[in-house]
Design a protein around this motif. Structure first.
Motif, PDB file in Angstrom:
ATOM      1  N   ALA A 163      36.671  40.555  26.734  1.00 41.37           N
ATOM      2  CA  ALA A 163      35.177  39.669  25.982  1.00 41.37           C
ATOM      3  C   ALA A 163      34.319  39.208  26.666  1.00 41.37           C
ATOM      4  O   ALA A 163      33.106  39.452  26.689  1.00 41.37           O
ATOM      5  CB  ALA A 163      35.846  39.362  24.778  1.00 41.37           C
ATOM      6  N   ALA A 164      34.997  37.944  27.535  1.00 44.66           N
ATOM      7  CA  ALA A 164      33.758  37.302  28.380  1.00 44.66           C
ATOM      8  C   ALA A 164      33.679  38.272  29.677  1.00 44.66           C
ATOM      9  O   ALA A 164      32.242  37.657  29.787  1.00 44.66           O
ATOM     10  CB  ALA A 164      35.335  36.254  28.536  1.00 44.66           C
ATOM     11  N   GLY A 165      34.058  39.129  29.915  1.00 46.95           N
ATOM     12  CA  GLY A 165      34.024  39.667  30.814  1.00 46.95           C
ATOM     13  C   GLY A 165      32.484  40.228  30.631  1.00 46.95           C
ATOM     14  O   GLY A 165      30.877  40.580  31.555  1.00 46.95           O
ATOM     15  N   ARG A 166      32.465  40.910  29.359  1.00 48.04           N
ATOM     16  CA  ARG A 166      30.748  41.839  29.004  1.00 48.04           C
ATOM     17  C   ARG A 166      29.803  40.430  28.911  1.00 48.04           C
ATOM     18  O   ARG A 166      29.037  40.758  28.918  1.00 48.04           O
ATOM     19  CB  ARG A 166      31.697  42.276  27.694  1.00 48.04           C
ATOM     20  CG  ARG A 166      30.391  43.221  26.671  1.00 48.04           C
ATOM     21  CD  ARG A 166      30.745  43.664  25.745  1.00 48.04           C
ATOM     22  NE  ARG A 166      31.585  42.831  24.392  1.00 48.04           N
ATOM     23  CZ  ARG A 166      30.748  42.115  23.708  1.00 48.04           C
ATOM     24  NH1 ARG A 166      30.262  42.172  23.723  1.00 48.04           N
ATOM     25  NH2 ARG A 166      31.945  41.670  23.176  1.00 48.04           N
ATOM     26  N   LEU A 167      30.632  39.504  27.816  1.00 49.85           N
ATOM     27  CA  LEU A 167      29.187  38.736  27.502  1.00 49.85           C
ATOM     28  C   LEU A 167      29.362  38.429  28.622  1.00 49.85           C
ATOM     29  O   LEU A 167      27.570  37.684  28.847  1.00 49.85           O
ATOM     30  CB  LEU A 167      29.822  37.633  26.990  1.00 49.85           C
ATOM     31  CG  LEU A 167      30.205  38.388  25.391  1.00 49.85           C
ATOM     32  CD1 LEU A 167      31.332  37.399  24.404  1.00 49.85           C
ATOM     33  CD2 LEU A 167      29.632  38.377  24.360  1.00 49.85           C
ATOM     34  N   LEU A 168      29.440  37.864  29.867  1.00 44.67           N
ATOM     35  CA  LEU A 168      28.958  36.919  30.973  1.00 44.67           C
ATOM     36  C   LEU A 168      28.072  37.844  32.043  1.00 44.67           C
ATOM     37  O   LEU A 168      28.176  37.204  33.189  1.00 44.67           O
ATOM     38  CB  LEU A 168      30.116  36.030  31.748  1.00 44.67           C
ATOM     39  CG  LEU A 168      30.653  35.073  30.550  1.00 44.67           C
ATOM     40  CD1 LEU A 168      31.330  34.668  31.217  1.00 44.67           C
ATOM     41  CD2 LEU A 168      29.066  33.840  30.375  1.00 44.67           C
ATOM     42  N   GLY A 169      29.254  38.730  32.414  1.00 45.12           N
ATOM     43  CA  GLY A 169      28.501  40.425  32.960  1.00 45.12           C
ATOM     44  C   GLY A 169      29.709  40.043  34.240  1.00 45.12           C
ATOM     45  O   GLY A 169      29.160  40.222  35.320  1.00 45.12           O
ATOM     46  N   LEU A 170      30.848  40.165  34.204  1.00 46.08           N
ATOM     47  CA  LEU A 170      31.921  39.145  35.157  1.00 46.08           C
ATOM     48  C   LEU A 170      32.879  40.892  35.203  1.00 46.08           C
ATOM     49  O   LEU A 170      33.429  41.421  33.646  1.00 46.08           O
ATOM     50  CB  LEU A 170      32.745  38.429  34.734  1.00 46.08           C
ATOM     51  CG  LEU A 170      31.847  37.193  34.954  1.00 46.08           C
ATOM     52  CD1 LEU A 170      33.124  35.842  34.083  1.00 46.08           C
ATOM     53  CD2 LEU A 170      31.639  36.595  36.475  1.00 46.08           C
ATOM     54  N   ARG A 171      33.060  41.092  36.546  1.00 45.68           N
ATOM     55  CA  ARG A 171      34.342  42.602  36.149  1.00 45.68           C
ATOM     56  C   ARG A 171      35.925  41.619  35.814  1.00 45.68           C
ATOM     57  O   ARG A 171      36.082  40.634  36.734  1.00 45.68           O
ATOM     58  CB  ARG A 171      34.312  43.005  37.623  1.00 45.68           C
ATOM     59  CG  ARG A 171      33.056  44.100  38.159  1.00 45.68           C
ATOM     60  CD  ARG A 171      32.910  44.266  39.239  1.00 45.68           C
ATOM     61  NE  ARG A 171      33.510  43.277  40.724  1.00 45.68           N
ATOM     62  CZ  ARG A 171      32.272  42.153  41.213  1.00 45.68           C
ATOM     63  NH1 ARG A 171      31.359  42.212  40.660  1.00 45.68           N
ATOM     64  NH2 ARG A 171      32.447  41.247  42.290  1.00 45.68           N
ATOM     65  N   THR A 172      36.451  43.106  34.791  1.00 46.13           N
ATOM     66  CA  THR A 172      37.873  42.024  34.841  1.00 46.13           C
ATOM     67  C   THR A 172      38.809  43.040  34.926  1.00 46.13           C
ATOM     68  O   THR A 172      37.935  44.457  34.926  1.00 46.13           O
ATOM     69  CB  THR A 172      37.586  41.133  33.921  1.00 46.13           C
ATOM     70  OG1 THR A 172      37.089  43.076  32.538  1.00 46.13           O
ATOM     71  CG2 THR A 172      36.753  40.211  33.052  1.00 46.13           C
ATOM     72  N   VAL A 173      40.475  42.774  35.331  1.00 47.38           N
ATOM     73  CA  VAL A 173      41.109  43.590  35.611  1.00 47.38           C
ATOM     74  C   VAL A 173      42.199  42.984  34.829  1.00 47.38           C
ATOM     75  O   VAL A 173      42.740  42.014  35.141  1.00 47.38           O
ATOM     76  CB  VAL A 173      41.368  44.053  36.492  1.00 47.38           C
ATOM     77  CG1 VAL A 173      42.284  45.617  36.945  1.00 47.38           C
ATOM     78  CG2 VAL A 173      40.133  44.736  38.165  1.00 47.38           C
ATOM     79  N   GLY A 174      43.003  43.972  34.006  1.00 47.29           N
ATOM     80  CA  GLY A 174      43.795  43.823  32.897  1.00 47.29           C
ATOM     81  C   GLY A 174      45.232  44.527  33.610  1.00 47.29           C
ATOM     82  O   GLY A 174      45.306  45.613  34.052  1.00 47.29           O
ATOM     83  N   VAL A 175      46.122  43.720  33.564  1.00 44.98           N
ATOM     84  CA  VAL A 175      47.492  44.154  34.504  1.00 44.98           C
ATOM     85  C   VAL A 175      48.732  44.132  32.598  1.00 44.98           C
ATOM     86  O   VAL A 175      48.798  43.035  32.643  1.00 44.98           O
ATOM     87  CB  VAL A 175      48.053  43.467  35.624  1.00 44.98           C
ATOM     88  CG1 VAL A 175      49.297  43.923  36.244  1.00 44.98           C
ATOM     89  CG2 VAL A 175      47.482  43.671  36.805  1.00 44.98           C
ATOM     90  N   VAL A 176      48.630  45.007  32.917  1.00 49.57           N
ATOM     91  CA  VAL A 176      49.283  45.732  31.448  1.00 49.57           C
ATOM     92  C   VAL A 176      50.843  45.342  32.014  1.00 49.57           C
ATOM     93  O   VAL A 176      51.257  46.866  32.746  1.00 49.57           O
ATOM     94  CB  VAL A 176      48.477  46.654  30.577  1.00 49.57           C
ATOM     95  CG1 VAL A 176      49.832  46.579  28.696  1.00 49.57           C
ATOM     96  CG2 VAL A 176      47.136  46.081  30.506  1.00 49.57           C
ATOM     97  N   ARG A 177      51.762  45.136  31.489  1.00 51.71           N
ATOM     98  CA  ARG A 177      53.311  45.331  31.056  1.00 51.71           C
ATOM     99  C   ARG A 177      53.382  46.386  30.639  1.00 51.71           C
ATOM    100  O   ARG A 177      53.430  46.651  29.511  1.00 51.71           O
ATOM    101  CB  ARG A 177      54.169  44.309  30.218  1.00 51.71           C
ATOM    102  CG  ARG A 177      55.215  44.184  30.137  1.00 51.71           C
ATOM    103  CD  ARG A 177      56.250  42.713  29.526  1.00 51.71           C
ATOM    104  NE  ARG A 177      55.791  42.251  28.180  1.00 51.71           N
ATOM    105  CZ  ARG A 177      55.120  41.847  27.772  1.00 51.71           C
ATOM    106  NH1 ARG A 177      54.687  40.836  28.603  1.00 51.71           N
ATOM    107  NH2 ARG A 177      55.057  41.985  26.693  1.00 51.71           N
TER     108      ARG A 177
END
Length: 307
Positions: free
Chosen positions: A85-99
Motif C-alpha cells: 500500500a505504501a508503494g502505491r501511495l508513494l509511487g515506490l516499487r515494491t517486491v514481496g518475497v513470500v514464504r
C-alpha cells in the motif's frame, strides 16, 4: 505531535493520525478485578498503513529514498500488505518475497491479491531458503533471483523490524508516558515491543504476547534494542501462553471471545494479533496478574482485513 523521529515530509503528507487515540474500555471483567483497561487505537493512524506498520515503515521508507523496497513475509502478512500500500501511495516499487514456493502455482489468497493489486511484485521462495534469508549469501542469491539491482534496492526485514523501525516505535511509548502502568502489545518479530519499551517512563512495564510459536523472542528483542539504542531499554516481560498454537492459528474459543469483545466495545477485532492480545490480557486480569488499581493499555495494532 509527540514523536521521537519525524517522518519524511512526503510521508507526513499521507496524513497519519498521530498521536493515535487512547480510549477507556469499560468492561466488568476488568472492573471486578480492580483493573482499568485502555485501548491505544494505533489501528486508526492510517487507513492502509495501520498501527505499528506505520511506525515501523515510515523511517524505513524515508531511508529508502525512492529505491525499490524488497521485503519478506508469509502468505497472510500484514507487513507485506502495508508495504504494498505504501508503494502505491508513494509511487515506490515494491517486491514481496513470500514464504512457500508451493504457493507460486496457486491462486492468490485475498491478502496477497491485495498486495499484487497495489503493484507489489511477488516472488515465492522455498521454506528452507526463507529460514536462511538473513544470511548474507542467501539474501544476495534471493536478490539476484528477483533481478534486484543492489544499488537501487532497499531491503526491509520480515515484519519490518530493524533498528530504524525500533526507533520509530519509540514514539508509541512516548505517547503513553504517564497514561498506564502496564502497556500490552502483541508481538511477531519483536520490533514494536523493543521500541515501545524504550519510549516509556521508568516504572512503566510492557507485556508482550508472542503470536509466533517458539521461545526465542526475548533474545530478538534484546538484539533489536542493542542495534537501535546500544543496549537494553525499559522494563518488559513475555507471556507465551496465548498464541493458540502459533501464527495464523485461531480456535472457536478465540473467535467467540473476539465476537463478544466487538459487541461489548464496538471494535472490529483483528484475529491473528489483536484478538490474542486482548484474550491474554483478559485472562491475566482474571488470574489476578495485575494488582488492583492497575491501568493496562492494550495496543490495537491492526484492523480486520476487508478483502
Amino acid at each position: 505531535m509527540v514523536t521521537s523521529q519525524d517522518p519524511d515530509p512526503d510521508l507526513t503528507g499521507l496524513g497519519p493520525r498521530l498521536p493515535s487515540p487512547l480510549h477507556e474500555a469499560a468492561d466488568e471483567r476488568f472492573a471486578r478485578c480492580g483493573v482499568r483497561l485502555l485501548l491505544k487505537r494505533d489501528d486508526l493512524i492510517h487507513p492502509e498503513l495501520i498501527g505499528n506498520k506505520w511506525r515501523k515503515l515510515a523511517p524505513n521508507l524515508s531511508a529508502a529514498r525512492g529505491r525499490t523496497v524488497v521485503t519478506f513475509g508469509g502468505a497472510y502478512s500484514n507487513h507485506l500488505r502495508a508495504t504494498a500500500a505504501a508503494g502505491r501511495l508513494l509511487g515506490l516499487r515494491t517486491v514481496g518475497v513470500v514464504r512457500g514456493q508451493e504457493l507460486a502455482d496457486r491462486p492468490l489468497n485475498p491478502s496477497l491479491a491485495r498486495c499484487a493489486a497495489d503493484g507489489m511484485r511477488l516472488s515465492f521462495v522455498d521454506r528452507s531458503t526463507y529460514r536462511r534469508k538473513t544470511d548474507p549469501r542467501t539474501l544476495a542469491k534471493v536478490l539476484r533471483d528477483i533481478g534486484a539491482d543492489a544499488e537501487d534496492t532497499y531491503v526491509v526485514p520480515e515484519g519490518g523490524s530493524n533498528a530504524a523501525a525500533v526507533r520509530g516505535c519509540r514514539a508509541l511509548g512516548e505517547e503513553l508516558r504517564g497514561r498506564a502502568d502496564v502497556v500490552a502489545v502483541a508481538c511477531g518479530t519483536g520490533g514494536t515491543l523493543a521500541g515501545l519499551a524504550a519510549g516509556l517512563d521508568p516504572g512503566q512495564r510492557v507485556l508482550g504476547v508472542p503470536i509466533l510459536k517458539g521461545g526465542f523472542l526475548g533474545g530478538d528483542v534484546r538484539d533489536l534494542q542493542t542495534a537501535a539504542f546500544g543496549g537494553p531499554r525499559g522494563e518488559w516481560w513475555l507471556d507465551e501462553r496465548f498464541h493458540f498454537g502459533g501464527y495464523a492459528r485461531t480456535t472457536p474459543e478465540l473467535d467467540a471471545f473476539a465476537v463478544d469483545f466487538e459487541e461489548r466495545h464496538g471494535l472490529g477485532v483483528e484475529r491473528l494479533y489483536v484478538a490474542k492480545l486482548l484474550y491474554g490480557v483478559t485472562a491475566l486480569a482474571a488470574e489476578g496478574a495485575f494488582p488492583r488499581g492497575t491501568t493496562v493499555a492494550a495496543v490495537v495494532t491492526g484492523a480486520p482485513f476487508d478483502a
